[in-house]
Design an enzyme around this catalytic site. Structure first.
Site, PDB file in Angstrom:
ATOM      1  N   ARG A  14       0.820  -1.230   0.000  1.00 28.74           N
ATOM      2  CA  ARG A  14       0.000   0.000   0.000  1.00 28.74           C
ATOM      3  C   ARG A  14       0.849   1.275   0.000  1.00 28.74           C
ATOM      4  O   ARG A  14       0.392   2.329   0.420  1.00 28.74           O
ATOM      5  CB  ARG A  14      -0.971   0.019   1.189  1.00 28.74           C
ATOM      6  CG  ARG A  14      -1.985  -1.105   1.191  1.00 28.74           C
ATOM      7  CD  ARG A  14      -3.132  -0.836   2.121  1.00 28.74           C
ATOM      8  NE  ARG A  14      -4.072  -1.928   2.139  1.00 28.74           N
ATOM      9  CZ  ARG A  14      -4.177  -2.818   3.114  1.00 28.74           C
ATOM     10  NH1 ARG A  14      -3.366  -2.717   4.182  1.00 28.74           N
ATOM     11  NH2 ARG A  14      -5.061  -3.778   3.061  1.00 28.74           N
ATOM     12  N   LYS A  36       2.903  11.961 -10.716  1.00 22.87           N
ATOM     13  CA  LYS A  36       2.050  11.089 -11.536  1.00 22.87           C
ATOM     14  C   LYS A  36       2.820   9.824 -11.869  1.00 22.87           C
ATOM     15  O   LYS A  36       3.955   9.890 -12.317  1.00 22.87           O
ATOM     16  CB  LYS A  36       1.692  11.790 -12.851  1.00 22.87           C
ATOM     17  CG  LYS A  36       0.289  12.305 -12.959  1.00 22.87           C
ATOM     18  CD  LYS A  36       0.005  12.538 -14.438  1.00 22.87           C
ATOM     19  CE  LYS A  36      -1.041  13.582 -14.656  1.00 22.87           C
ATOM     20  NZ  LYS A  36      -1.279  13.809 -16.088  1.00 22.87           N
ATOM     21  N   GLU A  78       8.983  17.867 -24.347  1.00 17.24           N
ATOM     22  CA  GLU A  78       8.303  18.332 -23.132  1.00 17.24           C
ATOM     23  C   GLU A  78       8.831  19.698 -22.697  1.00 17.24           C
ATOM     24  O   GLU A  78       8.084  20.516 -22.154  1.00 17.24           O
ATOM     25  CB  GLU A  78       8.465  17.307 -22.009  1.00 17.24           C
ATOM     26  CG  GLU A  78       7.819  15.960 -22.278  1.00 17.24           C
ATOM     27  CD  GLU A  78       6.294  15.984 -22.232  1.00 17.24           C
ATOM     28  OE1 GLU A  78       5.711  17.033 -21.891  1.00 17.24           O
ATOM     29  OE2 GLU A  78       5.679  14.939 -22.530  1.00 17.24           O
ATOM     30  N   LYS A 115       6.769  23.462 -14.626  1.00 16.10           N
ATOM     31  CA  LYS A 115       5.837  22.373 -14.320  1.00 16.10           C
ATOM     32  C   LYS A 115       5.465  22.381 -12.838  1.00 16.10           C
ATOM     33  O   LYS A 115       4.286  22.202 -12.491  1.00 16.10           O
ATOM     34  CB  LYS A 115       6.432  21.020 -14.709  1.00 16.10           C
ATOM     35  CG  LYS A 115       5.464  19.880 -14.419  1.00 16.10           C
ATOM     36  CD  LYS A 115       5.864  18.561 -15.025  1.00 16.10           C
ATOM     37  CE  LYS A 115       4.785  17.513 -14.746  1.00 16.10           C
ATOM     38  NZ  LYS A 115       5.108  16.203 -15.335  1.00 16.10           N
ATOM     39  N   GLU A 125      -4.812  17.205 -10.778  1.00 17.53           N
ATOM     40  CA  GLU A 125      -5.236  17.421 -12.163  1.00 17.53           C
ATOM     41  C   GLU A 125      -6.753  17.584 -12.305  1.00 17.53           C
ATOM     42  O   GLU A 125      -7.386  16.979 -13.164  1.00 17.53           O
ATOM     43  CB  GLU A 125      -4.744  16.269 -13.057  1.00 17.53           C
ATOM     44  CG  GLU A 125      -4.707  16.655 -14.540  1.00 17.53           C
ATOM     45  CD  GLU A 125      -4.098  15.573 -15.417  1.00 17.53           C
ATOM     46  OE1 GLU A 125      -3.326  15.931 -16.311  1.00 17.53           O
ATOM     47  OE2 GLU A 125      -4.386  14.381 -15.201  1.00 17.53           O
ATOM     48  N   ARG A 129      -3.641  21.895 -13.893  1.00 16.37           N
ATOM     49  CA  ARG A 129      -2.631  20.904 -14.263  1.00 16.37           C
ATOM     50  C   ARG A 129      -2.911  20.288 -15.635  1.00 16.37           C
ATOM     51  O   ARG A 129      -2.009  19.777 -16.297  1.00 16.37           O
ATOM     52  CB  ARG A 129      -2.539  19.809 -13.202  1.00 16.37           C
ATOM     53  CG  ARG A 129      -1.419  18.815 -13.488  1.00 16.37           C
ATOM     54  CD  ARG A 129      -1.135  17.894 -12.323  1.00 16.37           C
ATOM     55  NE  ARG A 129      -0.058  16.962 -12.653  1.00 16.37           N
ATOM     56  CZ  ARG A 129       0.634  16.253 -11.775  1.00 16.37           C
ATOM     57  NH1 ARG A 129       0.363  16.356 -10.494  1.00 16.37           N
ATOM     58  NH2 ARG A 129       1.586  15.425 -12.175  1.00 16.37           N
ATOM     59  N   ASN A 133      -1.135  18.837 -20.519  1.00 18.53           N
ATOM     60  CA  ASN A 133      -1.509  17.838 -21.520  1.00 18.53           C
ATOM     61  C   ASN A 133      -1.510  18.393 -22.937  1.00 18.53           C
ATOM     62  O   ASN A 133      -1.924  17.688 -23.875  1.00 18.53           O
ATOM     63  CB  ASN A 133      -2.893  17.272 -21.192  1.00 18.53           C
ATOM     64  CG  ASN A 133      -2.873  16.380 -19.974  1.00 18.53           C
ATOM     65  OD1 ASN A 133      -2.161  15.396 -19.915  1.00 18.53           O
ATOM     66  ND2 ASN A 133      -3.656  16.750 -18.958  1.00 18.53           N
ATOM     67  N   HIS A 136      -0.893  16.194 -26.005  1.00 14.71           N
ATOM     68  CA  HIS A 136      -1.018  14.812 -25.575  1.00 14.71           C
ATOM     69  C   HIS A 136      -2.323  14.143 -26.002  1.00 14.71           C
ATOM     70  O   HIS A 136      -2.373  12.917 -26.084  1.00 14.71           O
ATOM     71  CB  HIS A 136      -0.859  14.715 -24.058  1.00 14.71           C
ATOM     72  CG  HIS A 136       0.551  14.875 -23.596  1.00 14.71           C
ATOM     73  ND1 HIS A 136       1.269  16.028 -23.805  1.00 14.71           N
ATOM     74  CD2 HIS A 136       1.394  14.024 -22.952  1.00 14.71           C
ATOM     75  CE1 HIS A 136       2.486  15.886 -23.287  1.00 14.71           C
ATOM     76  NE2 HIS A 136       2.582  14.675 -22.766  1.00 14.71           N
ATOM     77  N   HIS A 140      -1.050  11.137 -27.719  1.00 14.94           N
ATOM     78  CA  HIS A 140      -1.282   9.818 -27.144  1.00 14.94           C
ATOM     79  C   HIS A 140      -2.068   8.926 -28.102  1.00 14.94           C
ATOM     80  O   HIS A 140      -1.826   7.711 -28.173  1.00 14.94           O
ATOM     81  CB  HIS A 140      -2.029   9.935 -25.818  1.00 14.94           C
ATOM     82  CG  HIS A 140      -1.140  10.150 -24.641  1.00 14.94           C
ATOM     83  ND1 HIS A 140      -1.626  10.475 -23.390  1.00 14.94           N
ATOM     84  CD2 HIS A 140       0.216  10.088 -24.503  1.00 14.94           C
ATOM     85  CE1 HIS A 140      -0.622  10.594 -22.546  1.00 14.94           C
ATOM     86  NE2 HIS A 140       0.507  10.367 -23.198  1.00 14.94           N
ATOM     87  N   HIS A 156       7.711   8.685 -27.077  1.00 16.61           N
ATOM     88  CA  HIS A 156       6.662   9.555 -26.542  1.00 16.61           C
ATOM     89  C   HIS A 156       6.813  10.993 -27.027  1.00 16.61           C
ATOM     90  O   HIS A 156       5.846  11.623 -27.466  1.00 16.61           O
ATOM     91  CB  HIS A 156       6.699   9.517 -25.015  1.00 16.61           C
ATOM     92  CG  HIS A 156       5.745  10.460 -24.364  1.00 16.61           C
ATOM     93  ND1 HIS A 156       4.368  10.285 -24.405  1.00 16.61           N
ATOM     94  CD2 HIS A 156       5.955  11.605 -23.658  1.00 16.61           C
ATOM     95  CE1 HIS A 156       3.783  11.273 -23.755  1.00 16.61           C
ATOM     96  NE2 HIS A 156       4.713  12.089 -23.290  1.00 16.61           N
TER      97      HIS A 156
END
Length: 253
Positions: A14, A36, A78, A115, A125, A129, A133, A136, A140, A156
């Site tokens: 956990r 993230k 990025e 960032k 997010e 935030r 993206n 993306h 993506h 990427h």
């Protein structure tokens, strides 16, 4: 590997404390910042993940000397993205220096600071935030489609660079960005990144992947667009047909 390592640490018992030592430019300016973590699942980008801040992040630009140029450019996408959504002056400087610099220290520090400032406003997010993206939603979709095609996989950052051109074009179509800014963005990105190859008949299939984007609300595809260079705007609804049109625009360039 920062995503995978952080994800495993967040799940094990956990959650256990972990630190990150990113060794690629992509990880140093993006993946290691903001907590993230995620992994690809059933052909879709980062569909399993959690928010879990590391106990520390240790960045040494000397690692970048070990990268081949393609990997370095992938991370640079990025850096460009951060400038396009939040710092017009940084984008102007990038157009002068591009990836041809010897010491990445200042560029990394500046990109990480941009960032971090956004993440601090919205750690989970739910709002600002989402600016991160930019590039993306389309990127993506393109990356996921090509990952499903053996031998056609791309990095990427290469997908994000293509996505930024597509989403800058969508910004113009939505009346947000002017044509001159679009020309500056696409001219610069094509000076750094090779064009991602796909055939025009694949645009609808690629665009359909955007239906699975994590930012979507129900059946609405939410995209981050640009109002100007250095100023992004999030939660902009776009359609699959618009995404396909942006890919056709990119394909014709």
């Amino acid at each position: 590997m920062t995503d995978l390592g952080g994800f495993c640490a967040a799940l094990y018992k956990r959650g256990i404390r972990f630190v990150q030592v990113p060794t690629t430019l992509l990880a140093q300016v993006d993946a290691s910042v903001g907590g993230k973590t995620g992994i690809d699942f059933q052909g879709f980008k980062n569909h399993l993940g959690v928010f879990q801040e590391p106990a520390g992040v240790f960045i040494d630009p000397k690692f970048l000397a070990t990268l081949d140029p393609r990997q370095l450019k992938s991370g640079y996408a990025e850096v460009v993205k951060h400038a396009l959504i939040a710092d017009a002056a940084a984008f102007r400087e990038q157009r002068i220096n591009s990836v041809f610099i010897d010491d990445w220290t200042d560029a990394i520090q500046h990109s990480v600071a941009l960032k971090q400032e956004i993440v601090a406003q919205d750690p989970l997010e739910n709002g600002p935030r989402k600016l991160l993206n930019f590039g993306h939603t389309v990127g993506h979709a393109l990356e996921s489609f090509l990952l499903s095609q053996p031998g056609r996989e791309i990095l990427h950052g290469e997908a994000v660079a293509a996505g930024m051109i597509c989403e800058a074009w969508l910004s113009v179509q939505h009346g947000l960005l002017n044509e001159n800014d679009l020309d500056q963005i696409e001219t610069f990105l094509f000076s750094v990144f090779e064009k991602v190859q796909f055939v025009s008949l694949e645009t609808e299939a690629i665009a359909d992947y955007a239906r699975q984007d994590k930012k979507n609300t129900g059946s609405t595809i939410n995209c981050t667009l640009l109002e100007s260079i250095g100023r992004g705007v999030y939660n902009q609804p776009v359609t699959v047909a618009e995404i396909a049109a942006s890919l056709r625009y990119y394909h014709r360039l």
